[in-house]
Design a protein around this motif. Sequence first.
Motif, PDB file in Angstrom:
ATOM      1  N   MET A 196       2.424  -1.458  -7.183  1.00 34.69           N
ATOM      2  CA  MET A 196       2.140  -2.654  -6.380  1.00 34.69           C
ATOM      3  C   MET A 196       2.857  -2.609  -5.042  1.00 34.69           C
ATOM      4  SD  MET A 196       2.118  -5.784  -9.109  1.00 34.69           S
ATOM      5  CE  MET A 196       0.891  -5.892 -10.420  1.00 34.69           C
ATOM      6  N   ILE A 197       4.010  -1.941  -4.953  1.00 35.43           N
ATOM      7  CA  ILE A 197       4.689  -1.795  -3.660  1.00 35.43           C
ATOM      8  C   ILE A 197       4.499  -0.381  -3.097  1.00 35.43           C
ATOM      9  CG2 ILE A 197       6.377  -3.594  -4.195  1.00 35.43           C
ATOM     10  CD1 ILE A 197       8.485  -1.311  -4.452  1.00 35.43           C
ATOM     11  N   ASN A 198       3.469   0.321  -3.596  1.00 35.27           N
ATOM     12  CA  ASN A 198       3.116   1.664  -3.113  1.00 35.27           C
ATOM     13  C   ASN A 198       4.254   2.665  -3.294  1.00 35.27           C
ATOM     14  OD1 ASN A 198       0.827   0.300  -2.283  1.00 35.27           O
ATOM     15  ND2 ASN A 198       1.263   0.455  -0.105  1.00 35.27           N
ATOM     16  N   LEU A 199       5.091   2.466  -4.311  1.00 31.85           N
ATOM     17  CA  LEU A 199       6.241   3.351  -4.493  1.00 31.85           C
ATOM     18  C   LEU A 199       5.803   4.781  -4.775  1.00 31.85           C
ATOM     19  CD1 LEU A 199       9.361   3.245  -4.551  1.00 31.85           C
ATOM     20  CD2 LEU A 199       9.207   2.971  -7.031  1.00 31.85           C
ATOM     21  N   GLN A 200       4.667   4.954  -5.422  1.00 31.60           N
ATOM     22  CA  GLN A 200       4.163   6.290  -5.721  1.00 31.60           C
ATOM     23  C   GLN A 200       3.728   7.029  -4.455  1.00 31.60           C
ATOM     24  OE1 GLN A 200       2.362   3.621  -5.844  1.00 31.60           O
ATOM     25  NE2 GLN A 200       0.340   4.116  -5.080  1.00 31.60           N
ATOM     26  N   ALA A 201       3.429   6.288  -3.378  1.00 32.05           N
ATOM     27  CA  ALA A 201       2.991   6.908  -2.129  1.00 32.05           C
ATOM     28  C   ALA A 201       4.154   7.391  -1.277  1.00 32.05           C
ATOM     29  CB  ALA A 201       2.136   5.922  -1.325  1.00 32.05           C
ATOM     30  N   VAL A 202       5.378   6.946  -1.608  1.00 28.25           N
ATOM     31  CA  VAL A 202       6.563   7.366  -0.854  1.00 28.25           C
ATOM     32  C   VAL A 202       7.521   8.141  -1.760  1.00 28.25           C
ATOM     33  CG1 VAL A 202       6.396   5.594   0.920  1.00 28.25           C
ATOM     34  CG2 VAL A 202       7.569   5.058  -1.216  1.00 28.25           C
ATOM     35  N   ASP A 203       6.930   8.833  -2.744  1.00 31.61           N
ATOM     36  CA  ASP A 203       7.651   9.764  -3.626  1.00 31.61           C
ATOM     37  C   ASP A 203       8.713   9.093  -4.480  1.00 31.61           C
ATOM     38  OD1 ASP A 203       6.056  11.810  -2.671  1.00 31.61           O
ATOM     39  OD2 ASP A 203       7.478  12.405  -1.112  1.00 31.61           O
ATOM     40  N   GLY A 204       8.456   7.845  -4.891  1.00 29.65           N
ATOM     41  CA  GLY A 204       9.404   7.146  -5.754  1.00 29.65           C
ATOM     42  C   GLY A 204       9.027   7.147  -7.220  1.00 29.65           C
ATOM     43  N   TYR A 232       0.459  -4.370   1.293  1.00 31.09           N
ATOM     44  CA  TYR A 232      -0.145  -4.290   2.621  1.00 31.09           C
ATOM     45  C   TYR A 232       0.897  -4.683   3.662  1.00 31.09           C
ATOM     46  CZ  TYR A 232      -4.576  -4.327   0.041  1.00 31.09           C
ATOM     47  OH  TYR A 232      -5.607  -4.027  -0.820  1.00 31.09           O
ATOM     48  N   ARG A 233       0.632  -4.298   4.899  1.00 30.25           N
ATOM     49  CA  ARG A 233       1.481  -4.683   6.027  1.00 30.25           C
ATOM     50  C   ARG A 233       0.734  -5.728   6.857  1.00 30.25           C
ATOM     51  NH1 ARG A 233       1.943  -1.268  11.073  1.00 30.25           N
ATOM     52  NH2 ARG A 233       3.380  -2.407  12.422  1.00 30.25           N
ATOM     53  N   LEU A 234       1.455  -6.782   7.234  1.00 35.36           N
ATOM     54  CA  LEU A 234       0.827  -7.883   7.943  1.00 35.36           C
ATOM     55  C   LEU A 234       1.706  -8.398   9.080  1.00 35.36           C
ATOM     56  CD1 LEU A 234       0.619  -8.657   4.521  1.00 35.36           C
ATOM     57  CD2 LEU A 234      -1.402  -9.714   5.533  1.00 35.36           C
ATOM     58  N   ALA A 235       1.094  -9.160   9.966  1.00 32.77           N
ATOM     59  CA  ALA A 235       1.814  -9.797  11.065  1.00 32.77           C
ATOM     60  C   ALA A 235       1.615 -11.298  10.995  1.00 32.77           C
ATOM     61  CB  ALA A 235       1.320  -9.268  12.403  1.00 32.77           C
ATOM     62  N   LEU A 236       2.616 -12.017  11.492  1.00 36.83           N
ATOM     63  CA  LEU A 236       2.632 -13.474  11.457  1.00 36.83           C
ATOM     64  C   LEU A 236       3.095 -13.973  12.819  1.00 36.83           C
ATOM     65  CD1 LEU A 236       2.572 -16.114   9.661  1.00 36.83           C
ATOM     66  CD2 LEU A 236       5.006 -15.668   9.228  1.00 36.83           C
ATOM     67  N   ALA A 237       2.280 -14.805  13.471  1.00 39.94           N
ATOM     68  CA  ALA A 237       2.623 -15.307  14.804  1.00 39.94           C
ATOM     69  C   ALA A 237       3.571 -16.499  14.702  1.00 39.94           C
ATOM     70  CB  ALA A 237       1.358 -15.690  15.552  1.00 39.94           C
ATOM     71  N   TYR A 303       0.694   5.557   6.019  1.00 41.21           N
ATOM     72  CA  TYR A 303       0.295   6.550   5.024  1.00 41.21           C
ATOM     73  C   TYR A 303      -0.982   6.090   4.333  1.00 41.21           C
ATOM     74  CZ  TYR A 303       2.935   3.124   2.254  1.00 41.21           C
ATOM     75  OH  TYR A 303       3.426   1.960   1.714  1.00 41.21           O
ATOM     76  N   GLU A 304      -1.646   7.046   3.693  1.00 43.10           N
ATOM     77  CA  GLU A 304      -2.834   6.763   2.902  1.00 43.10           C
ATOM     78  C   GLU A 304      -2.476   6.864   1.420  1.00 43.10           C
ATOM     79  OE1 GLU A 304      -5.811   5.916   4.040  1.00 43.10           O
ATOM     80  OE2 GLU A 304      -5.365   6.192   6.182  1.00 43.10           O
ATOM     81  N   LEU A 305      -3.076   6.014   0.612  1.00 44.79           N
ATOM     82  CA  LEU A 305      -2.921   6.139  -0.836  1.00 44.79           C
ATOM     83  C   LEU A 305      -3.866   7.218  -1.326  1.00 44.79           C
ATOM     84  CD1 LEU A 305      -2.694   2.389  -1.915  1.00 44.79           C
ATOM     85  CD2 LEU A 305      -0.851   3.976  -1.406  1.00 44.79           C
ATOM     86  N   ASP A 306      -3.325   8.177  -2.053  1.00 45.35           N
ATOM     87  CA  ASP A 306      -4.102   9.333  -2.518  1.00 45.35           C
ATOM     88  C   ASP A 306      -3.677   9.641  -3.946  1.00 45.35           C
ATOM     89  OD1 ASP A 306      -5.181  11.830  -3.100  1.00 45.35           O
ATOM     90  OD2 ASP A 306      -4.738  12.682  -1.130  1.00 45.35           O
ATOM     91  N   ARG A 307      -4.445   9.153  -4.910  1.00 49.49           N
ATOM     92  CA  ARG A 307      -4.047   9.294  -6.312  1.00 49.49           C
ATOM     93  C   ARG A 307      -3.893  10.749  -6.723  1.00 49.49           C
ATOM     94  NH1 ARG A 307      -7.646   6.637 -11.031  1.00 49.49           N
ATOM     95  NH2 ARG A 307      -9.087   8.207 -10.233  1.00 49.49           N
TER      96      ARG A 307
END
Length: 313
Positions: A196-204, A232-237, A303-307
Amino acid sequence: MADSAFFCSLSHEGILAVRGSDAGKFLQGQLTCNISYLSEAHASLGARCMVKGRMQSSFRILPEGNGYLLAMASELLEAQLADLKKYAVFSKATLSDDSAAWARFGLQDGDAAQQALSLSVADEAGATARHDGLIAIRASAGRVELWAPAERASAVREALAAALPEGTLNDWLLGQVRAGIGQVMGPTRELFIPQMINLQAVDGVSFKKGCYTGQEIVARMQYLGKLKRRQYRLALAETAVPEPGAEIFSPTHGSSVGEVVIAASSGSAVELLAVLSADAVADDNLHLGSLEGPRLTLLDLPYELDRDREIQR
């Protein structure tokens, strides 16, 4: 400041130490990362999960002396230490809070400062350089963690200040948000599984290491592809920075569809990482705090998610 060179103190995290002849074997059965991949030249991200796969903590781990050091959010350390001690009772491993033994600094574009300390760390995330008791770890592009024994903290700070302006922890966290590196904080303990926090995409997360607590759930999510919420990454004004765990709502769905992971000010706005329902993201109608709260806009992750790539670890 986050767009320019600076250093800051990483005062928001503590260090849990696991030492002894069974330290590696013990941790291998507890953590998502593969202890066998760690070396003097390589550190890793990782997490510790409940049986149901929800993360109790996430951290950076590196070998040191006769064991390992785990840097995690300070508010998680006491509970993790007490819980791990229950499982370590039959192992030749001792656990302690080593936060006071180390001073840690974040460096953004600080190559000159590293060189002044006779350190040069490679560009690969997790790459580690060591010299005279100091440890430098590549956190992401342009960002390095510097670990120093506590008795050398003042001297190291002086050396950094001679080469770099001093920034704030917010500056460092903004870089972390932009790198897409999520982290478990006190309010989000036991809320997310690693993917859920993309830990697998940053070698965790390692999918080849074998059993650990929560492994069955984590592996099932990866191989069966049933994950419906991710980071996801988001912006808030807005200028007020939301706390981890703050809810995000979708008027289209009429309900909460996710939570903030970490956030930081970018000056006149805020950038953040959040775990969100993929359906709600597709609708692109996201609001912070309530159905009528300030609107959030999606930003790219680096980065891209790549299973297929992720399961090779």
